[in-house]
Design a protein around this motif. Structure first.
Motif, mmCIF file in Angstrom:
data_model
loop_
_atom_site.group_PDB
_atom_site.id
_atom_site.type_symbol
_atom_site.label_atom_id
_atom_site.label_comp_id
_atom_site.label_asym_id
_atom_site.label_seq_id
_atom_site.Cartn_x
_atom_site.Cartn_y
_atom_site.Cartn_z
ATOM 1 N N ASP A 1 -13.443 13.272 11.824
ATOM 2 C CA ASP A 1 -13.956 12.184 12.669
ATOM 3 C C ASP A 1 -14.015 10.840 11.951
ATOM 4 O OD1 ASP A 1 -14.393 14.100 14.702
ATOM 5 O OD2 ASP A 1 -16.337 14.624 13.832
ATOM 6 N N VAL A 2 -12.936 10.494 11.257
ATOM 7 C CA VAL A 2 -12.843 9.159 10.672
ATOM 8 C C VAL A 2 -11.633 8.444 11.267
ATOM 9 C CG1 VAL A 2 -14.070 9.653 8.537
ATOM 10 C CG2 VAL A 2 -11.608 10.018 8.637
ATOM 11 N N GLU A 3 -11.823 7.175 11.577
ATOM 12 C CA GLU A 3 -10.796 6.377 12.247
ATOM 13 C C GLU A 3 -9.702 5.918 11.279
ATOM 14 O OE1 GLU A 3 -9.417 4.237 15.749
ATOM 15 O OE2 GLU A 3 -10.984 5.737 15.499
ATOM 16 N N VAL A 4 -10.112 5.532 10.078
ATOM 17 C CA VAL A 4 -9.190 5.019 9.061
ATOM 18 C C VAL A 4 -9.582 5.612 7.716
ATOM 19 C CG1 VAL A 4 -8.330 2.953 7.861
ATOM 20 C CG2 VAL A 4 -8.838 2.850 10.311
ATOM 21 N N VAL A 5 -8.574 5.941 6.904
ATOM 22 C CA VAL A 5 -8.784 6.383 5.526
ATOM 23 C C VAL A 5 -8.114 5.368 4.622
ATOM 24 C CG1 VAL A 5 -8.430 8.216 3.840
ATOM 25 C CG2 VAL A 5 -8.796 8.804 6.251
ATOM 26 N N SER A 6 -8.898 4.644 3.833
ATOM 27 C CA SER A 6 -8.364 3.653 2.907
ATOM 28 C C SER A 6 -8.420 4.210 1.495
ATOM 29 C CB SER A 6 -9.165 2.354 2.976
ATOM 30 O OG SER A 6 -8.894 1.673 4.179
ATOM 31 N N ILE A 7 -7.280 4.190 0.814
ATOM 32 C CA ILE A 7 -7.160 4.849 -0.486
ATOM 33 C C ILE A 7 -6.671 3.861 -1.539
ATOM 34 C CG2 ILE A 7 -6.019 6.697 -1.764
ATOM 35 C CD1 ILE A 7 -5.896 8.354 0.658
ATOM 36 N N ASP A 8 -7.358 3.841 -2.665
ATOM 37 C CA ASP A 8 -6.935 3.024 -3.793
ATOM 38 C C ASP A 8 -5.900 3.812 -4.603
ATOM 39 O OD1 ASP A 8 -6.659 1.254 -5.875
ATOM 40 O OD2 ASP A 8 -8.540 1.817 -6.853
ATOM 41 N N MET A 9 -4.707 3.914 -4.021
ATOM 42 C CA MET A 9 -3.614 4.655 -4.646
ATOM 43 C C MET A 9 -2.312 4.248 -3.964
ATOM 44 S SD MET A 9 -3.248 6.837 -7.114
ATOM 45 C CE MET A 9 -4.961 7.364 -7.269
ATOM 46 N N PRO A 10 -1.222 4.071 -4.728
ATOM 47 C CA PRO A 10 0.051 3.714 -4.083
ATOM 48 C C PRO A 10 0.484 4.749 -3.047
ATOM 49 C CG PRO A 10 0.188 3.396 -6.458
ATOM 50 C CD PRO A 10 -1.112 4.100 -6.189
ATOM 51 N N ILE A 11 0.980 4.260 -1.919
ATOM 52 C CA ILE A 11 1.450 5.131 -0.832
ATOM 53 C C ILE A 11 2.945 4.927 -0.601
ATOM 54 C CG2 ILE A 11 1.251 5.619 1.639
ATOM 55 C CD1 ILE A 11 -1.728 5.091 1.431
ATOM 56 N N GLY A 12 3.346 3.759 -0.120
ATOM 57 C CA GLY A 12 4.774 3.473 0.021
ATOM 58 C C GLY A 12 5.376 3.186 -1.345
ATOM 59 N N LEU A 13 6.423 3.895 -1.721
ATOM 60 C CA LEU A 13 6.983 3.815 -3.073
ATOM 61 C C LEU A 13 8.427 3.342 -3.045
ATOM 62 C CD1 LEU A 13 5.600 7.188 -4.482
ATOM 63 C CD2 LEU A 13 4.616 4.906 -4.773
ATOM 64 N N SER A 14 8.712 2.343 -3.854
ATOM 65 C CA SER A 14 10.076 1.839 -3.987
ATOM 66 C C SER A 14 10.951 2.865 -4.705
ATOM 67 C CB SER A 14 10.064 0.527 -4.764
ATOM 68 O OG SER A 14 11.362 0.137 -5.137
ATOM 69 N N ASP A 15 12.227 2.852 -4.402
ATOM 70 C CA ASP A 15 13.181 3.706 -5.127
ATOM 71 C C ASP A 15 13.735 3.029 -6.369
ATOM 72 O OD1 ASP A 15 13.369 6.185 -3.724
ATOM 73 O OD2 ASP A 15 14.389 5.142 -2.088
ATOM 74 N N ASP A 16 13.678 1.693 -6.416
ATOM 75 C CA ASP A 16 14.475 1.032 -7.456
ATOM 76 C C ASP A 16 13.876 -0.252 -8.021
ATOM 77 O OD1 ASP A 16 14.712 -0.581 -5.267
ATOM 78 O OD2 ASP A 16 16.861 -0.327 -5.018
#
Length: 234
Positions: free
Chosen positions: A52-67
């Motif tokens: 029952d949480v609307e948003v989860v905000s995380i201090d950790m990289p999520i979208g990762l570059s390939d290059d």
């Protein structure tokens, strides 16, 4: 109750979760209105299973570059100025398959032309765990944040390092107007460091802003090859 007032009241009751990595586990701050509850969550799966949480905000990289470097990291370091060193460059995605720091550096050099920092390598187990838990397509409730961006938005007087007494007090002072942070710290799980607890609270404030449509984000709108936004919000 007028419809506009009722809508505002309901929005205030939306529960959100802010999360900060801690010793192979995660410190969570569940924010419901002003009430904040600190939790220890054993892994990324438990983080995403918090009910029952609307948003989860995380201090950790999520979208990762390939290059190469992510634009959001560059912009965050620039915005934080002297505190920009708190933004570790996110590892490139191919590094997640590395089994050692030496291998990770070799993979990173091949992918981006630069070796991986020790700080970024230390994040890899948590990044890998979160990456696996998010799945494909990713859970759009989960957003990357950075606590120092939140603290400075809350109170520009936040300037001292968080490990110092002055820095601790500045961060508590910044959070007090928006949540019952002292009550949360007084009831925190045993052995949870104050700095990690406060970072999770700052992430929860960012999650609340995201839920209300008031958040700011850094990034150029790009996503990684799994469709995850490369952005940092607060």
């Amino acid at each position: 109750m007028p419809r506009s007032s009722q809508a505002a009241w309901q929005a205030a009751l939306v529960a959100v979760l802010g999360v900060d990595g801690w010793r192979g586990a995660w410190v969570g701050a569940r924010l419901d209105g002003r009430r904040v509850t600190l939790l220890v969550l054993p892994d990324a799966t438990a983080v995403l299973a918090e009910p029952d949480v609307e948003v989860v905000s995380i201090d950790m990289p999520i979208g990762l570059s390939d290059d190469g470097a992510r634009e959001c990291d560059v912009l965050a370091r620039r915005r934080l100025a002297r505190a920009g060193s708190s933004v570790f460059p996110a590892p490139v995605r191919p590094v997640l398959s590395a089994g050692s720091y030496a291998e990770a550096c070799e993979v990173a050099r091949t992918a981006s032309g630069r070796a991986l920092s020790v700080q970024a390598w230390n994040l890899v187990p948590a990044v890998r765990s979160l990456d696996a838990a998010l799945g494909v397509p990713p859970d759009d409730r989960v957003v990357e944040v950075h606590p120092e961006l939140a603290f400075r938005a809350l109170d520009p007087r936040v300037a001292a390092p968080k490990a110092t007494a002055r820095g601790l007090a500045q961060r508590v002072r910044a959070l007090e107007p928006v949540m019952d942070v002292l009550d949360a710290l007084a009831d925190a799980p045993e052995r949870v460091p104050a700095a990690d607890a406060l970072d999770a609270c700052a992430a929860a404030w960012s999650a609340q802003r995201l839920a209300e449509g008031r958040a700011e984000c850094l990034g150029n709108g790009s996503t990684d090859r799994l469709g995850r936004p490369m952005r940092i919000c607060w």
